[in-house]
Design a protein around this motif. Structure first.
Motif, mmCIF file in Angstrom:
data_model
loop_
_atom_site.group_PDB
_atom_site.id
_atom_site.type_symbol
_atom_site.label_atom_id
_atom_site.label_comp_id
_atom_site.label_asym_id
_atom_site.label_seq_id
_atom_site.Cartn_x
_atom_site.Cartn_y
_atom_site.Cartn_z
ATOM 1 N N VAL A 209 0.855 -1.185 0.000
ATOM 2 C CA VAL A 209 0.000 0.000 0.000
ATOM 3 C C VAL A 209 0.891 1.235 0.000
ATOM 4 C CG1 VAL A 209 -1.797 1.262 1.240
ATOM 5 C CG2 VAL A 209 -1.856 -1.235 1.172
ATOM 6 N N LYS A 210 0.607 2.135 -0.965
ATOM 7 C CA LYS A 210 1.360 3.387 -1.063
ATOM 8 C C LYS A 210 0.820 4.390 -0.053
ATOM 9 C CE LYS A 210 0.725 4.202 -5.552
ATOM 10 N NZ LYS A 210 0.924 4.783 -6.896
ATOM 11 N N PRO A 211 1.607 5.337 0.327
ATOM 12 C CA PRO A 211 2.952 5.619 -0.184
ATOM 13 C C PRO A 211 3.986 4.682 0.438
ATOM 14 C CG PRO A 211 2.385 7.229 1.489
ATOM 15 C CD PRO A 211 1.173 6.358 1.294
ATOM 16 N N ILE A 212 5.002 4.373 -0.331
ATOM 17 C CA ILE A 212 6.087 3.523 0.146
ATOM 18 C C ILE A 212 7.237 4.444 0.555
ATOM 19 C CG2 ILE A 212 6.978 3.177 -2.201
ATOM 20 C CD1 ILE A 212 7.865 0.347 -1.254
ATOM 21 N N THR A 213 7.777 4.193 1.726
ATOM 22 C CA THR A 213 8.893 5.012 2.209
ATOM 23 C C THR A 213 10.197 4.556 1.548
ATOM 24 O OG1 THR A 213 9.414 3.552 4.063
ATOM 25 C CG2 THR A 213 7.771 5.308 4.454
ATOM 26 N N MET A 214 11.184 5.427 1.589
ATOM 27 C CA MET A 214 12.484 5.077 1.045
ATOM 28 C C MET A 214 13.040 3.850 1.760
ATOM 29 S SD MET A 214 15.799 7.456 0.374
ATOM 30 C CE MET A 214 16.826 7.246 1.799
ATOM 31 N N GLN A 215 12.895 3.794 3.074
ATOM 32 C CA GLN A 215 13.398 2.649 3.831
ATOM 33 C C GLN A 215 12.669 1.374 3.448
ATOM 34 O OE1 GLN A 215 16.136 2.653 6.036
ATOM 35 N NE2 GLN A 215 15.876 0.482 5.598
ATOM 36 N N ALA A 216 11.343 1.446 3.275
ATOM 37 C CA ALA A 216 10.570 0.263 2.894
ATOM 38 C C ALA A 216 10.983 -0.230 1.507
ATOM 39 C CB ALA A 216 9.074 0.569 2.938
ATOM 40 N N LEU A 217 11.248 0.701 0.586
ATOM 41 C CA LEU A 217 11.698 0.311 -0.751
ATOM 42 C C LEU A 217 13.061 -0.347 -0.675
ATOM 43 C CD1 LEU A 217 11.393 0.207 -3.800
ATOM 44 C CD2 LEU A 217 12.309 2.535 -3.891
#
Length: 119
Positions: A100-108
């Motif tokens: 589920v968006k938004p995706i954080t930089m850390q999650a990516l």
């Protein structure tokens, strides 16, 4: 790893690709379903992050079509959606995972690391 980011939000797709490139991955971007299908007919991708809501297609239909193509059969295809009610629904069964968006930089970064880690 060769990664395709498919999102009609150009900045989002480009930023995600930049992050992945910074981690050493080869990346491509597509901003609609037709471009994603074309890219996947031209080269192999290990991972496809595919937005569900595209201007020219439903990402679920794009995923289904990719699953039928030889070049994309081994790709891990992950849905990206702003619709939290879709996560876990039967309509998402062709995807390997749904985020589920938004995706954080850390999650990516964590997602990309998990894809390259040996099982």
């Amino acid at each position: 790893m060769n990664v395709l980011f498919v999102d009609d939000h150009v900045a989002c797709a480009d930023i995600c690709a930049d992050i992945a490139e910074g981690m050493g991955h080869r990346t491509c971007v597509a901003y609609d379903g037709a471009s994603a299908l074309r890219r996947c007919s031209e080269e192999f991708f290990d991972l496809v992050l595919l937005d569900i809501t595209l201007p020219d297609a439903d990402g679920r239909d794009v995923c289904c079509e990719l699953r039928g193509r030889e070049r994309a059969q081994k790709a891990r295809i992950i849905a990206l959606t702003g619709h939290s009610d879709l996560k876990g629904s039967a309509s998402m069964s062709d995807f390997d995972e749904c985020i589920v968006k938004p995706i954080t930089m850390q999650a990516l970064q964590d997602l990309l690391l998990a894809q390259t880690s040996p099982v």
